[in-house]
Scaffold this motif. Structure first.
Motif, PDB file in Angstrom:
ATOM      1  N   VAL A   1       0.820  -1.216   0.000  1.00  0.00           N
ATOM      2  CA  VAL A   1       0.000   0.000   0.000  1.00  0.00           C
ATOM      3  C   VAL A   1       0.848   1.258   0.000  1.00  0.00           C
ATOM      4  O   VAL A   1       0.368   2.350  -0.296  1.00  0.00           O
ATOM      5  N   ARG A   2       2.137   1.106   0.329  1.00  0.00           N
ATOM      6  CA  ARG A   2       3.029   2.258   0.360  1.00  0.00           C
ATOM      7  C   ARG A   2       3.605   2.530  -1.024  1.00  0.00           C
ATOM      8  O   ARG A   2       3.724   1.629  -1.849  1.00  0.00           O
ATOM      9  N   GLY A   3       3.984   3.768  -1.255  1.00  0.00           N
ATOM     10  CA  GLY A   3       4.628   4.109  -2.512  1.00  0.00           C
ATOM     11  C   GLY A   3       3.645   4.457  -3.610  1.00  0.00           C
ATOM     12  O   GLY A   3       2.420   4.400  -3.435  1.00  0.00           O
ATOM     13  N   GLN A   4       4.185   4.798  -4.772  1.00  0.00           N
ATOM     14  CA  GLN A   4       3.357   5.333  -5.841  1.00  0.00           C
ATOM     15  C   GLN A   4       2.413   4.309  -6.454  1.00  0.00           C
ATOM     16  O   GLN A   4       1.491   4.664  -7.177  1.00  0.00           O
ATOM     17  N   TRP A   5       2.609   3.010  -6.178  1.00  0.00           N
ATOM     18  CA  TRP A   5       1.734   1.995  -6.739  1.00  0.00           C
ATOM     19  C   TRP A   5       0.695   1.502  -5.730  1.00  0.00           C
ATOM     20  O   TRP A   5       0.032   0.497  -5.948  1.00  0.00           O
ATOM     21  N   GLY A   6       0.554   2.192  -4.624  1.00  0.00           N
ATOM     22  CA  GLY A   6      -0.357   1.756  -3.568  1.00  0.00           C
ATOM     23  C   GLY A   6      -1.825   1.775  -3.945  1.00  0.00           C
ATOM     24  O   GLY A   6      -2.660   1.236  -3.210  1.00  0.00           O
ATOM     25  N   THR A   7      -2.165   2.366  -5.094  1.00  0.00           N
ATOM     26  CA  THR A   7      -3.576   2.405  -5.500  1.00  0.00           C
ATOM     27  C   THR A   7      -4.151   1.011  -5.695  1.00  0.00           C
ATOM     28  O   THR A   7      -5.350   0.803  -5.513  1.00  0.00           O
ATOM     29  N   GLN A   8      -3.302   0.031  -6.063  1.00  0.00           N
ATOM     30  CA  GLN A   8      -3.805  -1.326  -6.267  1.00  0.00           C
ATOM     31  C   GLN A   8      -4.394  -1.899  -4.976  1.00  0.00           C
ATOM     32  O   GLN A   8      -5.346  -2.679  -5.008  1.00  0.00           O
ATOM     33  N   VAL A   9      -3.848  -1.493  -3.836  1.00  0.00           N
ATOM     34  CA  VAL A   9      -4.355  -1.946  -2.542  1.00  0.00           C
ATOM     35  C   VAL A   9      -5.488  -1.048  -2.065  1.00  0.00           C
ATOM     36  O   VAL A   9      -6.520  -1.529  -1.581  1.00  0.00           O
ATOM     37  N   LYS A  10      -5.303   0.257  -2.189  1.00  0.00           N
ATOM     38  CA  LYS A  10      -6.299   1.198  -1.659  1.00  0.00           C
ATOM     39  C   LYS A  10      -7.655   1.031  -2.332  1.00  0.00           C
ATOM     40  O   LYS A  10      -8.699   1.032  -1.661  1.00  0.00           O
ATOM     41  N   ILE A  11      -7.664   0.894  -3.642  1.00  0.00           N
ATOM     42  CA  ILE A  11      -8.944   0.727  -4.345  1.00  0.00           C
ATOM     43  C   ILE A  11      -9.625  -0.569  -3.914  1.00  0.00           C
ATOM     44  O   ILE A  11     -10.840  -0.597  -3.684  1.00  0.00           O
ATOM     45  N   HIS A  12      -8.851  -1.636  -3.770  1.00  0.00           N
ATOM     46  CA  HIS A  12      -9.400  -2.916  -3.307  1.00  0.00           C
ATOM     47  C   HIS A  12     -10.019  -2.758  -1.913  1.00  0.00           C
ATOM     48  O   HIS A  12     -11.180  -3.148  -1.673  1.00  0.00           O
ATOM     49  N   ARG A  13      -9.284  -2.164  -0.996  1.00  0.00           N
ATOM     50  CA  ARG A  13      -9.786  -2.008   0.377  1.00  0.00           C
ATOM     51  C   ARG A  13     -11.028  -1.120   0.423  1.00  0.00           C
ATOM     52  O   ARG A  13     -11.987  -1.416   1.155  1.00  0.00           O
ATOM     53  N   LEU A  14     -11.030  -0.046  -0.329  1.00  0.00           N
ATOM     54  CA  LEU A  14     -12.171   0.872  -0.308  1.00  0.00           C
ATOM     55  C   LEU A  14     -13.406   0.222  -0.921  1.00  0.00           C
ATOM     56  O   LEU A  14     -14.530   0.462  -0.454  1.00  0.00           O
ATOM     57  N   LEU A  15     -13.238  -0.599  -1.933  1.00  0.00           N
ATOM     58  CA  LEU A  15     -14.387  -1.299  -2.512  1.00  0.00           C
ATOM     59  C   LEU A  15     -14.946  -2.342  -1.549  1.00  0.00           C
ATOM     60  O   LEU A  15     -16.161  -2.559  -1.507  1.00  0.00           O
TER      61      LEU A  15
END
Length: 455
Positions: free
Chosen positions: A112-126
């Motif tokens: 979730v850290r760093g510039q590619w963390g969107t792959q985790v954040k979007i999953h968690r938010l969904l």
């Protein structure tokens, strides 16, 4: 005779002035009550253009503490109303490999850290979203979770394993076959885009891809991004800068900033970046471009990085390995006007954001003294206006929970709603007179056996 009887039985009351006034009052009251209920229960509409240059005609407004961001009602609807099914890591064999690597040693927290963390954040938010459904049959869209970029970078899977695992996963998804993948969502958070899945063009070329990258034709024959089906998403800015309240680093007043412009990044052998570093050597009082260390004992920390970034009026964002750059998004949180030096860069939410109000795009072929001279001619008053406009929309760069009225996920949800289809078809999907969906062997959808043939 009957008609005469009916006429005698009727009692006619004369229409007096009192009746006329009462009828008029009833009509007037009905009119005003109707207007009142329309305003109370309908989305807020306007035909004006606000100071940020965003047209509000037939737009749905999102308000966030005085900030108003508008999504056009045409093509999007008046409110968010969609259902997204999120595949569980335990229901599809292979998903855990794409999430945690072959040994299961890679954690979501490390990804979730760093510039590619969107792959985790979007999953968690969904997973937490009110738009999530646990019933496949009622879903409008399907989300396929994978942290493949992180897993690859941390040695959890190699390119061949990633490719094979994606194909294995897709063959266990009847709903993917039903639509040819058109209603399935994938996140590819880096400059590689969907090219991280080597066979993307064969298997997910019709799917919805969420990515910050709109172009990779510099290294490949074709771009994986399709503006008509895919969605550009913001990069992952550090949470310490996007949170409400006191952030890691606060912006400086323009009068306190030491430099006209800065470039913070590595050369990577890229022409534009090398030109900026040389320009900084020629004009060190105007352009800051320090020799940054990203590893080892001299590694630049997060706070030090943003302290450098805030110390200029303009933040230069050249192309690197790909066209997108996280620096563009970061600049808004130190209130530095981004100058885009990446000709093929794409940006999110173009239906609601006028990028001429918040940034400058300069031809990468004209990096040199002319650029610095131009930036020096821009009055501080105009820079302040651009910063103020950026302050209004930067909430769309933050991956915040749905309780926040303005966030990257709100924007992504609106864009996803535009992708919803009422009907699903593919080359491997057929239907009969009674409405039943069948495959090429005339087997009804509910009886399709795994693994399914991929479109």
């Amino acid at each position: 005779m009957g008609s005469s009887h009916n006429n005698k039985s009727r009692i006619f009351t004369p229409c007096t002035r009192t009746h006329q006034i009462g009828a008029l009052l009833l009509i007037t009251t009905t009119f005003f009550l109707t207007r009142l209920f329309d305003q109370s229960f309908s989305p807020c509409h306007s035909s004006s253009v606000n100071q940020d240059g965003i047209s509000h005609r037939n737009h749905v407004h999102i308000s966030d503490g005085g900030r108003s961001i508008s999504w056009p009602e045409r093509g999007y609807g008046s409110h968010l109303s969609l259902k997204i099914y999120v595949y569980d890591e335990n229901e599809i064999d292979g998903l855990k490999l794409l999430l945690y690597g072959r040994d299961g040693a890679i954690s979501a927290d490390s990804c979730v850290r760093g510039q590619w963390g969107t792959q985790v954040k979007i999953h968690r938010l969904l997973l937490q979203s009110r738009f999530r459904t646990k019933k496949k049959e009622e879903a409008d869209l399907f989300f396929v979770p994978a942290y493949a970029k992180c897993v690859r970078m941390m040695g959890g899977l190699n390119d061949k394993e990633i490719n094979q695992t994606y194909v294995k996963v897709l063959r266990q998804m009847p709903y993917f076959r039903r639509s040819g993948g058109r209603d399935h969502i994938f996140v590819f958070p880096s400059g590689a885009g969907a090219h991280l899945f080597k066979s993307w063009a064969t298997f997910i070329n019709r799917s919805i891809i969420l990515t910050p990258e709109g172009d990779r034709t510099d290294k490949r024959d074709t771009s994986a991004f399709n503006t008509w089906k895919d969605i550009i998403i913001p990069g992952n800015v550090d949470d310490g800068m996007t949170k409400r309240g006191l952030t890691l680093v606060q912006p400086l007043p323009l009068s306190k900033r030491k430099y006209l412009a800065n470039y913070l990044g590595r050369a990577q052998g890229k022409v534009g970046r090398l030109q900026l570093i040389e320009l900084a050597n020629q004009y060190p009082d105007k352009l800051e471009s320090p020799d940054l260390k990203f590893k080892g004992p001299e590694k630049l920390g997060k706070i030090e990085y943003f302290q450098h970034l805030r110390n200029a009026k303009f933040c230069l964002a050249p192309r690197g390995e790909s066209s997108w750059t996280l620096r563009f998004y970061e600049s808004f949180f130190v209130e530095c006007v981004p100058v885009i030096l990446s000709d093929e860069a794409e940006f999110p939410f173009q239906n609601v954001i006028d990028y001429t109000q918040i940034s400058i795009k300069w031809p990468s072929s004209r990096i040199g003294r002319q650029l610095l001279d131009y930036l020096a001619t821009i009055p501080d008053e105009h820079i302040e206006q651009m910063i103020a406009h950026g302050r209004q929309i930067r909430c769309l760069w933050a991956y915040a929970p749905e309780t926040e009225p303005c966030s990257a996920m709100q924007g992504i949800m609106w864009e996803l709603q535009r992708k919803v289809r009422q009907f699903h078809l593919s080359a491997e999907t057929f239907w009969l007179h009674n409405g039943s969906i069948v495959n090429r062997d005339l087997v009804e959808f509910n009886n399709w056996k795994l693994p399914v043939r991929l479109p």
